[in-house]
Design an enzyme around this catalytic site. Structure first.
Site, PDB file in Angstrom:
ATOM      1  N   HIS A 142      10.075  -7.514   0.304  1.00 42.26           N
ATOM      2  CA  HIS A 142       8.917  -7.519  -0.743  1.00 42.26           C
ATOM      3  C   HIS A 142       8.906  -7.907  -2.014  1.00 42.26           C
ATOM      4  O   HIS A 142       8.182  -7.885  -2.955  1.00 42.26           O
ATOM      5  CB  HIS A 142       7.773  -6.396  -0.552  1.00 42.26           C
ATOM      6  CG  HIS A 142       7.390  -6.132   0.775  1.00 42.26           C
ATOM      7  ND1 HIS A 142       6.456  -6.921   1.549  1.00 42.26           N
ATOM      8  CD2 HIS A 142       7.811  -5.224   1.731  1.00 42.26           C
ATOM      9  CE1 HIS A 142       6.390  -6.689   2.761  1.00 42.26           C
ATOM     10  NE2 HIS A 142       7.049  -5.431   3.154  1.00 42.26           N
ATOM     11  N   LYS A 171      -5.873  -0.899  -4.579  1.00 41.37           N
ATOM     12  CA  LYS A 171      -5.969  -2.092  -3.946  1.00 41.37           C
ATOM     13  C   LYS A 171      -6.974  -1.790  -2.596  1.00 41.37           C
ATOM     14  O   LYS A 171      -7.381  -2.944  -1.992  1.00 41.37           O
ATOM     15  CB  LYS A 171      -4.498  -2.105  -3.181  1.00 41.37           C
ATOM     16  CG  LYS A 171      -3.619  -2.751  -4.343  1.00 41.37           C
ATOM     17  CD  LYS A 171      -2.110  -2.992  -3.877  1.00 41.37           C
ATOM     18  CE  LYS A 171      -1.248  -3.375  -5.023  1.00 41.37           C
ATOM     19  NZ  LYS A 171      -0.041  -3.473  -4.793  1.00 41.37           N
ATOM     20  N   ARG A 184      -2.508  -9.015 -14.188  1.00 41.71           N
ATOM     21  CA  ARG A 184      -1.534  -9.132 -15.217  1.00 41.71           C
ATOM     22  C   ARG A 184      -0.802 -10.409 -15.201  1.00 41.71           C
ATOM     23  O   ARG A 184      -1.164 -11.503 -14.217  1.00 41.71           O
ATOM     24  CB  ARG A 184      -0.500  -8.097 -14.909  1.00 41.71           C
ATOM     25  CG  ARG A 184       0.211  -8.068 -13.664  1.00 41.71           C
ATOM     26  CD  ARG A 184       1.291  -7.277 -13.562  1.00 41.71           C
ATOM     27  NE  ARG A 184       1.676  -7.200 -11.933  1.00 41.71           N
ATOM     28  CZ  ARG A 184       2.150  -7.873 -10.998  1.00 41.71           C
ATOM     29  NH1 ARG A 184       2.824  -8.852 -11.793  1.00 41.71           N
ATOM     30  NH2 ARG A 184       2.347  -7.483  -9.924  1.00 41.71           N
ATOM     31  N   GLU A 200      -4.293  -9.150  -2.230  1.00 43.53           N
ATOM     32  CA  GLU A 200      -4.493  -8.247  -3.693  1.00 43.53           C
ATOM     33  C   GLU A 200      -4.482  -9.157  -4.829  1.00 43.53           C
ATOM     34  O   GLU A 200      -4.220 -10.386  -4.876  1.00 43.53           O
ATOM     35  CB  GLU A 200      -3.350  -7.304  -3.729  1.00 43.53           C
ATOM     36  CG  GLU A 200      -1.918  -7.792  -3.963  1.00 43.53           C
ATOM     37  CD  GLU A 200      -0.777  -6.590  -3.908  1.00 43.53           C
ATOM     38  OE1 GLU A 200      -0.366  -6.696  -4.892  1.00 43.53           O
ATOM     39  OE2 GLU A 200      -0.796  -6.075  -2.987  1.00 43.53           O
ATOM     40  N   GLU A 218      -3.309 -13.064  -4.478  1.00 40.25           N
ATOM     41  CA  GLU A 218      -2.265 -13.004  -3.637  1.00 40.25           C
ATOM     42  C   GLU A 218      -2.667 -13.241  -2.161  1.00 40.25           C
ATOM     43  O   GLU A 218      -3.692 -12.560  -1.949  1.00 40.25           O
ATOM     44  CB  GLU A 218      -1.100 -12.056  -3.513  1.00 40.25           C
ATOM     45  CG  GLU A 218      -0.512 -11.616  -4.820  1.00 40.25           C
ATOM     46  CD  GLU A 218       0.753 -10.820  -4.590  1.00 40.25           C
ATOM     47  OE1 GLU A 218       1.628 -10.742  -5.484  1.00 40.25           O
ATOM     48  OE2 GLU A 218       0.735  -9.609  -3.710  1.00 40.25           O
ATOM     49  N   ASN A 246      -3.447  -9.415  -8.679  1.00 43.56           N
ATOM     50  CA  ASN A 246      -2.314  -8.870  -9.774  1.00 43.56           C
ATOM     51  C   ASN A 246      -3.159  -9.008 -11.078  1.00 43.56           C
ATOM     52  O   ASN A 246      -3.192 -10.335 -11.391  1.00 43.56           O
ATOM     53  CB  ASN A 246      -1.068  -9.437  -9.677  1.00 43.56           C
ATOM     54  CG  ASN A 246      -0.223  -9.173  -8.292  1.00 43.56           C
ATOM     55  OD1 ASN A 246      -0.569  -7.856  -7.922  1.00 43.56           O
ATOM     56  ND2 ASN A 246       0.261 -10.018  -7.593  1.00 43.56           N
ATOM     57  N   GLU A 270      -2.411  -2.061   7.047  1.00 42.52           N
ATOM     58  CA  GLU A 270      -2.953  -3.255   7.491  1.00 42.52           C
ATOM     59  C   GLU A 270      -2.216  -3.991   8.495  1.00 42.52           C
ATOM     60  O   GLU A 270      -1.030  -3.247   8.922  1.00 42.52           O
ATOM     61  CB  GLU A 270      -2.633  -4.262   6.213  1.00 42.52           C
ATOM     62  CG  GLU A 270      -3.633  -4.258   5.185  1.00 42.52           C
ATOM     63  CD  GLU A 270      -3.154  -5.329   4.075  1.00 42.52           C
ATOM     64  OE1 GLU A 270      -4.133  -5.605   3.139  1.00 42.52           O
ATOM     65  OE2 GLU A 270      -2.340  -6.116   4.026  1.00 42.52           O
TER      66      GLU A 270
END
Lengths: 130, 510
Positions: B243, B124, B303, B299, B283, B301, B208
């Site tokens: 999350h 990431k 997949r 980020e 995202e 993903n 972050e």
């Protein structure tokens, strides 16, 4: 005016149709011991048969237990250590989440009955208080 | 052009996953006449997905590192079963570049992006740097090369409180920690490292700025080996607890057409920047709403996402079949111009957890299980009556996806379906979900990513079980039939006017 007795029709597979004289309810029931699970319209309850005298509540604060099978990832206390209510005693991990086990009351740790890395089961004391 | 069979070059596919996603992939394979190979751990020997596959191969012990995370075992299983492709699903090996590389080396098709894309997005930290170069907006933060406590604490101080500590690998919020005050830092770093190491085998962290009350909005992208890259619009996933997403929907009510289009283009730019292929998700955090909203890349993903059915419903595509087509070398089965959003879809994730006990994950046997059915109702699940829910894996049992003309119609359909979704033997979040979907802020589509962390306990406390007297009559009859229970009435009826069910049946726990 008493309500009429509900009429129960067994549908099989744990399902029952209950006619209470006004509405019909589809109820799911499961469990063949002293505990039944019951479902109706998205609501779920666990029904215990009346207890026959044996109680374990008096032991509730004598130690701490895991609510589920879990792995001990951190142990913050040792035997003889004084702890205050709410203090984190043990950190468990289950299903990728950490679960802190906190002191239910002020007290002194008598024995530690688990070790870091150990897989522990629910209902077993992880440590005992004096 | 030679005539190719459905599924391109893939003839037999191994599914390197378990549960509902393994079932989902098996279904797509059936429709494309691809044979399926399941792999399973000791804990899953009797699981529905193992029975559904054409073949199955035992991997090892229940812990994921001995089974589903052991790439060498999975590749050996593929070879032994004569598979020519591996679908990793989500989680487990899905975003591990070394696994994709090992598949490539072994001559197996990896249904996903090339290992080079995974390497670039899998970190990431690396992805943040790439996105900055590609002109995609990212959340302000720091990615310290020195991973010592001192260096991370210094980075945190520079970013300024509150901050979010995140693992460079993995997802699902595992290992992510919010730090609001300096004294919390040491414990948060230790916990984040521990969780990241345990779940992903990589304890690298970054920092972050915490954006307060954002929405989580993500864009589905898809690209093929023929230089086509499209986006399939957004999914709104702000209803999450620690999350872990709980409800997802599409379209996102806070998105204006212009911001939607800008996010779509940013997602395409992100996919192009890493030479992406197959299905992926960018995202974003969304700050504000309407035309004035700002979005930040979080980020990618790399997949298939858990919540992919929401897009399938609204856009009218089969993303898993498209994955298989693209992995087999075929061009994308759709173009950007052909894609539109129609109606509104909502997904509810059904977790084995007890909201009344702080959402503690539940393990044990499912004693009774029944899924809702009907028009616009889809259930993707990996369990059935008799399934033993294990402590070893993610507690998600199933996903309920509903689709209707409008958001409000979809919400009502979801409520009706949840009331018809029976899971007994372990606690689930279904009763909680019924209250969440009736919450004024959910009705108003005014939910940010912190909503469930703030309000979850209150919603759980309000989810008081109210069983009609009819339920007690059924319990009494059940006890009579199975020959257990003390103090039940002798017949199949219970005079609710005269008998207190608490006395006759004993205590109950909502």
């Amino acid at each position: 005016m008493a309500d009429p007795a509900p009429v129960v029709t067994t549908l099989g597979g744990g399902w029952y149709l209950v006619d209470d004289g006004e509405l019909r309810w589809r109820v799911g029931v499961a469990g063949d011991g002293d505990t039944q699970w019951v479902f109706v319209n998205g609501q779920v309850a666990v029904v215990d048969a009346p207890k026959t005298g044996r109680r374990r509540a008096k032991h509730l604060d004598a130690g701490v237990m895991s609510p589920m099978p879990a792995t001990v990832v951190a142990l913050h206390v040792t035997a003889g250590q004084a702890v205050t209510e709410g203090e984190t005693l043990i950190v468990l991990e289950a299903m990728k989440m950490e679960l802190p086990i906190r002191a239910p009351r002020d007290g002194v740790v008598k024995t530690v009955a688990c070790a870091k890395g150990e897989l522990v089961q629910p209902g077993v004391n992880l440590l005992e208080f004096e | 052009m030679t005539a190719t069979r459905e599924g391109g070059s893939i003839r037999r596919l191994l599914i390197a996953n378990r549960g509902e996603i393994a079932m989902r992939i098996i279904r797509a394979c059936r429709e494309r006449a691809i044979e399926t190979v399941a792999v399973f751990s000791d804990a899953d020997a009797d699981a529905p997905f193992v029975r559904a596959a054409d073949q199955s191969v035992h991997l090892g012990a229940a812990p994921a590192r001995d089974s589903y995370l052991d790439g060498a075992k999975v590749i050996a299983a593929a070879r032994a079963a004569g598979a020519d492709a591996i679908h990793p699903g989500y989680g487990f090996l899905s975003e591990r570049a070394h696994f994709a590389k090992a598949c490539e080396t072994a001559g197996l098709i990896f249904v996903g992006p090339p290992s080079s894309s995974l390497e670039r997005m899998g970190s990431k930290i690396g992805a943040r740097r790439l996105m900055l170069e590609a002109g995609v907006p990212v959340v302000p933060g720091e990615t310290p090369g020195d991973q010592s406590d001192a260096a991370l604490e210094a980075a945190i101080a520079r970013v300024g409180f509150p901050v979010l500590i995140k693992p460079s690998a993995g997802g699902g919020g595992i290992g992510m920690k919010i730090v609001r005050m300096a004294p919390e830092t040491t414990d948060a770093l230790a916990a984040a490292r521990r969780e990241a190491q345990a779940s992903f085998g990589d304890s690298t962290l970054y920092v972050e700025r915490l954006i307060e009350r954002p929405r989580h909005v993500e864009i589905q992208v898809f690209s093929d080996a023929h230089d086509n890259v499209v986006h399939l619009f957004e999914r709104e996933c702000s209803a999450q607890r620690r999350h872990q997403k709980m409800v997802e929907e599409s379209p996102c009510p806070a998105l204006s057409a212009s911001v939607r289009s800008a996010m779509g283009q940013a997602a395409i730019a992100a996919a192009r920047a890493v030479g992406y292929r197959n299905a992926g998700t960018c995202e974003f955090l969304l700050e504000g709403e309407g035309d004035t909203a700002h979005f930040y890349f979080l980020e990618m993903n790399t997949r298939l996402q858990v919540e992919h059915p929401v897009t399938e419903c609204v856009v009218g595509v089969d993303l898993v079949q498209a994955q298989l087509a693209v992995a087999g070398g075929e061009p994308l089965p759709f173009t950007q111009e052909s894609l539109t959003q129609r109606g509104h879809a909502i997904e509810c994730r059904i977790y084995a957890e007890d909201p009344a006990q702080g959402f503690i994950p539940q393990a044990g046997p499912i004693l009774l299980y029944r899924e809702p059915q009907g028009p616009g109702i889809r259930v993707d699940s990996g369990v059935t009556t008799g399934t033993m829910v294990s402590v070893h894996y993610d507690p998600m049992l199933a996903k309920l996806i509903v689709w209707a003309d409008s958001r409000e119609a979809a919400r009502h359909k979801a409520l009706a379906a949840l009331r018809d979704f029976a899971v007994l033997g372990i606690r689930t979040n279904i009763p909680f979900m019924l209250h969440l979907l009736e919450h004024p802020q959910f009705i108003d589509a005014a939910i940010d990513t912190g909503f469930l962390d703030r309000e979850g306990a209150a919603i759980a406390a309000a989810s008081v079980t109210e069983l009609p007297p009819a339920a007690w009559a059924a319990v009494a009859e059940h006890r009579r039939r199975v020959g257990t229970g003390i103090g039940t009435t002798p017949s199949g009826t219970l005079d609710t006017g005269a008998v207190d069910p608490f006395v006759s049946l004993g205590g109950w726990r909502g």
